[in-house]
Design an enzyme around this catalytic site. Sequence first.
Site, mmCIF file in Angstrom:
data_model
loop_
_atom_site.group_PDB
_atom_site.id
_atom_site.type_symbol
_atom_site.label_atom_id
_atom_site.label_comp_id
_atom_site.label_asym_id
_atom_site.label_seq_id
_atom_site.Cartn_x
_atom_site.Cartn_y
_atom_site.Cartn_z
ATOM 1 N N GLU A 124 -7.202 14.554 5.541
ATOM 2 C CA GLU A 124 -6.810 13.288 6.184
ATOM 3 C C GLU A 124 -7.947 12.788 7.055
ATOM 4 O O GLU A 124 -8.740 13.584 7.567
ATOM 5 C CB GLU A 124 -5.574 13.518 7.078
ATOM 6 C CG GLU A 124 -4.258 13.117 6.447
ATOM 7 C CD GLU A 124 -4.039 11.607 6.411
ATOM 8 O OE1 GLU A 124 -5.024 10.850 6.428
ATOM 9 O OE2 GLU A 124 -2.879 11.191 6.350
ATOM 10 N N ASP A 125 -8.026 11.491 7.233
ATOM 11 C CA ASP A 125 -9.043 10.954 8.148
ATOM 12 C C ASP A 125 -8.617 11.099 9.600
ATOM 13 O O ASP A 125 -9.419 11.471 10.455
ATOM 14 C CB ASP A 125 -9.362 9.487 7.809
ATOM 15 C CG ASP A 125 -8.121 8.610 7.758
ATOM 16 O OD1 ASP A 125 -7.011 9.140 7.571
ATOM 17 O OD2 ASP A 125 -8.266 7.384 7.909
ATOM 18 N N ASP A 169 -2.553 10.776 14.122
ATOM 19 C CA ASP A 169 -2.257 9.967 15.316
ATOM 20 C C ASP A 169 -0.891 10.425 15.846
ATOM 21 O O ASP A 169 -0.799 11.397 16.583
ATOM 22 C CB ASP A 169 -2.278 8.510 14.865
ATOM 23 C CG ASP A 169 -2.188 7.511 15.991
ATOM 24 O OD1 ASP A 169 -1.682 7.856 17.068
ATOM 25 O OD2 ASP A 169 -2.602 6.359 15.813
ATOM 26 N N PHE A 171 -8.523 2.625 19.466
ATOM 27 C CA PHE A 171 -8.384 2.254 18.060
ATOM 28 C C PHE A 171 -9.771 2.332 17.441
ATOM 29 O O PHE A 171 -10.692 1.633 17.858
ATOM 30 C CB PHE A 171 -7.792 0.852 17.878
ATOM 31 C CG PHE A 171 -7.406 0.611 16.447
ATOM 32 C CD1 PHE A 171 -6.135 0.941 16.002
ATOM 33 C CD2 PHE A 171 -8.323 0.117 15.529
ATOM 34 C CE1 PHE A 171 -5.781 0.775 14.662
ATOM 35 C CE2 PHE A 171 -7.985 -0.049 14.193
ATOM 36 C CZ PHE A 171 -6.710 0.279 13.762
ATOM 37 N N ARG A 223 -14.227 -0.021 6.821
ATOM 38 C CA ARG A 223 -14.178 1.336 6.243
ATOM 39 C C ARG A 223 -15.580 1.819 5.873
ATOM 40 O O ARG A 223 -15.826 3.010 5.800
ATOM 41 C CB ARG A 223 -13.308 1.356 4.980
ATOM 42 C CG ARG A 223 -11.824 1.131 5.203
ATOM 43 C CD ARG A 223 -11.052 1.469 3.937
ATOM 44 N NE ARG A 223 -9.698 0.931 3.915
ATOM 45 C CZ ARG A 223 -8.629 1.543 4.408
ATOM 46 N NH1 ARG A 223 -8.744 2.709 4.997
ATOM 47 N NH2 ARG A 223 -7.435 0.985 4.319
HETATM 48 C C1 PRP Z 1 -3.663 6.321 8.642
HETATM 49 C C2 PRP Z 1 -4.266 7.681 8.399
HETATM 50 C C3 PRP Z 1 -3.082 8.580 8.336
HETATM 51 C C4 PRP Z 1 -2.084 7.914 9.251
HETATM 52 C C5 PRP Z 1 -2.046 8.633 10.553
HETATM 53 O O1 PRP Z 1 -3.324 5.774 7.409
HETATM 54 O O2 PRP Z 1 -5.006 7.723 7.205
HETATM 55 O O3 PRP Z 1 -2.565 8.686 7.019
HETATM 56 O O4 PRP Z 1 -2.516 6.561 9.450
HETATM 57 O O5 PRP Z 1 -1.131 8.045 11.427
HETATM 58 P P1 PRP Z 1 0.127 8.840 12.002
HETATM 59 O O6 PRP Z 1 -0.345 10.200 12.456
HETATM 60 O O7 PRP Z 1 0.555 7.980 13.167
HETATM 61 O O8 PRP Z 1 1.166 8.921 10.944
HETATM 62 P P2 PRP Z 1 -2.982 4.211 7.177
HETATM 63 O O9 PRP Z 1 -1.514 4.036 7.099
HETATM 64 O O10 PRP Z 1 -3.734 3.397 8.186
HETATM 65 O O11 PRP Z 1 -3.538 3.962 5.712
HETATM 66 P P3 PRP Z 1 -5.005 4.050 5.109
HETATM 67 O O12 PRP Z 1 -5.400 5.516 5.125
HETATM 68 O O13 PRP Z 1 -4.842 3.519 3.729
HETATM 69 O O14 PRP Z 1 -5.935 3.221 5.963
#
Ligand code: PRP
Length: 174
Positions: free
Chosen positions: A98-99, A102, A151, A164
Amino acid sequence: MSELRPTEILLSAAQIQKRVAEMAMEIRRDYPDDLHVIAVLKGAFIFLSDLARHIPGHVSLDFMAVSSYAKGTTTSGEVRMLKDLDTALDGRNVLIVEDIVDTGLTLTYLQQILSNRNPKSLRTACLLSKPSRRKVDVKVEYIGFNIEDHFVVGYGLDYDEQYRNLPHIAVLEP
Ligand code: PRP
């Protein structure tokens, strides 16, 4: 285009590359033989590509896409599966990539559905973690950087699909 712009560089490209290489070696030490890496699109695509290239030896890859129904810079807590895996996980050592973690809601959802598919083991690597934002206590075995509640964009992370492609992580401010 939005009015928010990436300003301060929080993590430089060099800092990220050094840490990703360290994480890759740690992961390979823990899984010297079989490793099946699952990247969570879209945000993890750059982290995955660097991490995978730093892991020596055999690695198989698959991709999932989920959306947290986020609007702008906030997350709603709901998670929707956009693309499922192509292959089964039975008996495999699985690493979720995962990136960012949060609130932890997305990762909790992923860990639940993937652990139900009988992997031999299931661990998670994330580049960034915001511990102050957690809503659920989720386990992450490999963390690149713990960061404050800014952010952030770049290195795969977006704001409305922009930024990105930045090679570093920047803070987004008005
Ligand atoms: C981001 C990130 C995680 C998630 C984390 O994805 O890649 O999957 O949010 O947030 P959380 O811990 O509050 O659940 P996003 O929905 O922005 O999609 P993306 O990866 O396509 O940008």
